[in-house]
Design an enzyme around this catalytic site. Structure first.
Site, mmCIF file in Angstrom:
data_model
loop_
_atom_site.group_PDB
_atom_site.id
_atom_site.type_symbol
_atom_site.label_atom_id
_atom_site.label_comp_id
_atom_site.label_asym_id
_atom_site.label_seq_id
_atom_site.Cartn_x
_atom_site.Cartn_y
_atom_site.Cartn_z
ATOM 1 N N SER A 70 0.870 -1.182 0.000
ATOM 2 C CA SER A 70 0.000 0.000 0.000
ATOM 3 C C SER A 70 0.906 1.231 0.000
ATOM 4 O O SER A 70 0.850 2.064 0.893
ATOM 5 C CB SER A 70 -0.946 0.011 1.193
ATOM 6 O OG SER A 70 -0.248 0.265 2.381
ATOM 7 N N GLY A 72 0.906 3.734 -2.045
ATOM 8 C CA GLY A 72 0.125 4.973 -2.187
ATOM 9 C C GLY A 72 0.799 5.990 -3.093
ATOM 10 O O GLY A 72 0.679 7.195 -2.882
ATOM 11 N N CYS A 131 -4.915 1.968 -9.543
ATOM 12 C CA CYS A 131 -4.171 1.804 -8.299
ATOM 13 C C CYS A 131 -5.150 1.594 -7.140
ATOM 14 O O CYS A 131 -5.994 2.452 -6.874
ATOM 15 C CB CYS A 131 -3.298 3.020 -8.024
ATOM 16 S SG CYS A 131 -2.308 2.800 -6.539
#
Ligand SMILES: Cc1cc2nc3c(=O)[nH]c(=O)nc-3n(C[C@H](O)[C@H](O)[C@H](O)COP(=O)(O)O)c2cc1C
Length: 304
Positions: A70, A72, A131
């Site tokens: 994750s 990001g 994503c």
């Protein structure tokens, strides 16, 4: 003669092997292991208009069969990319560079595309609308057919560079979205981005990842990715960049047989940094053994 030479949606490549975005940094991180210029193309880490810090807390979790991340979309933003990263890349990298482009809004996708379009050295754009680790944009765009079509169309209007749209497996009907994206100007489809997953720490009684959910990738996702490549090949007429769990030459061949014209290697490079070199050698050997004129002869062979 080079039997691996290929042209992927307008990009001339010495072979159909690329690196998956986010798993090969900014192109030079693996230079101690092999010369990155042996690759057909390098797909760079996800880029956004403004710098992003990425997600808080633990961002990587290992599972017995793959990994969760994750991150990001942590990255230094376009200005730094243009003024610093590109200059460094130009010193050592001669092979194709593909930018993985991300935005929070359609306007941001468009603005960043306009800026990327002016950099001659960039061979193509991989538009990431898949994503799973960011709140705005990302998967929320790719999973909504209307928005996927709109962002593709608007980005198409501002660039002549080959446009590869990267789709999420976290949807019910990916073929429908792939076709819409094709109809709105994509030159190719990249599949798959990560599957949404989670891991739990039973001692802390908490999710392992700071973001609770993360993108699942690695060998475990290969059967899902292969199925999606096979389905999307039937739905579209543009080439496919296949990825998801490829960890050997055999895996790469399977993706090409299912319909991928080129493949990206991702998570498996973390465990075997020499994987790209091995797959390129493996494909050459396979061409000789099978007496193929070019590796592209096997693309979509399952459908014939
Ligand atoms: C650590 C990590 C970071 C990633 N970052 C990005 C990214 O910035 N943009 C993107 O489109 N995909 C990103 N991905 C997804 C990969 O490019 C690829 O689609 C996915 O991992 C499936 O392939 P694999 O199983 O071979 O890794 C990332 C994957 C990992 C593991």
């Amino acid at each position: 003669m080079n039997k691996l030479k290929t042209n992927f949606c307008g990009i001339d490549m010495k072979n159909p092997i690329m690196t998956a975005s986010g798993t090969f940094g900014w192109g030079k991180e693996y230079s101690d292991y092999f010369d990155p210029n042996v690759l057909g193309a390098i797909v760079l880490k996800g880029l956004t208009l403004e710098p992003r810090k990425g997600n808080p807390g633990t961002r990587i979790a290992e599972t017995p069969s793959g990994m969760l991340n994750s991150i990001g979309l942590e990255n230094p933003g376009f200005e730094h990319f243009k003024n610093i990263t590109m200059k460094e890349l130009e010193e050592d990298i001669s092979t194709n560079l593909i930018v993985n482009l991300n935005g929070k809004t359609i306007e941001e996708y468009v603005e960043l595309t306009e800026k990327i379009d002016k950099i001659d050295r960039i061979a193509g754009i991989e538009l990431n609308i898949s994503c799973p680790n960011v709140k705005d944009g990302g998967m929320a765009f790719g999973a909504n057919p209307k928005i996927a079509a709109e962002v593709t169309r608007k980005v198409r209007e501002v660039t002549k560079k080959p446009l590869i749209v990267k789709l999420s497996p976290n949807v019910t009907d990916i073929s429908y979205i792939a076709k819409l994206v094709e109809d709105n100007g994509a030159d190719a489809i990249a599949i798959i981005n990560t599957l949404l997953g989670m891991a739990i720490d039973i001692e802390k009684k908490k999710p392992v990842l700071g973001n609770i959910f993360g993108g699942f990738s690695g060998p475990a996702v290969k059967p899902v990715a292969l199925r999606i490549v096979y389905q999307v090949y039937k739905a579209v007429n543009i080439p496919i960049l296949g990825m998801g769990g490829i960890s050997s030459t055999k895996d790469a061949i399977e993706f090409m047989m299912a319909g991928a014209s080129a493949v990206s290697l991702g998570t498996s490079i973390f465990t075997n940094p020499l994987l790209p070199v091995e797959v390129i050698e493996g494909l050459n050997k396979y061409c000789k053994e099978e007496k193929l004129k070019n590796i592209s002869d096997i693309v979509g062979i399952l459908h014939k």
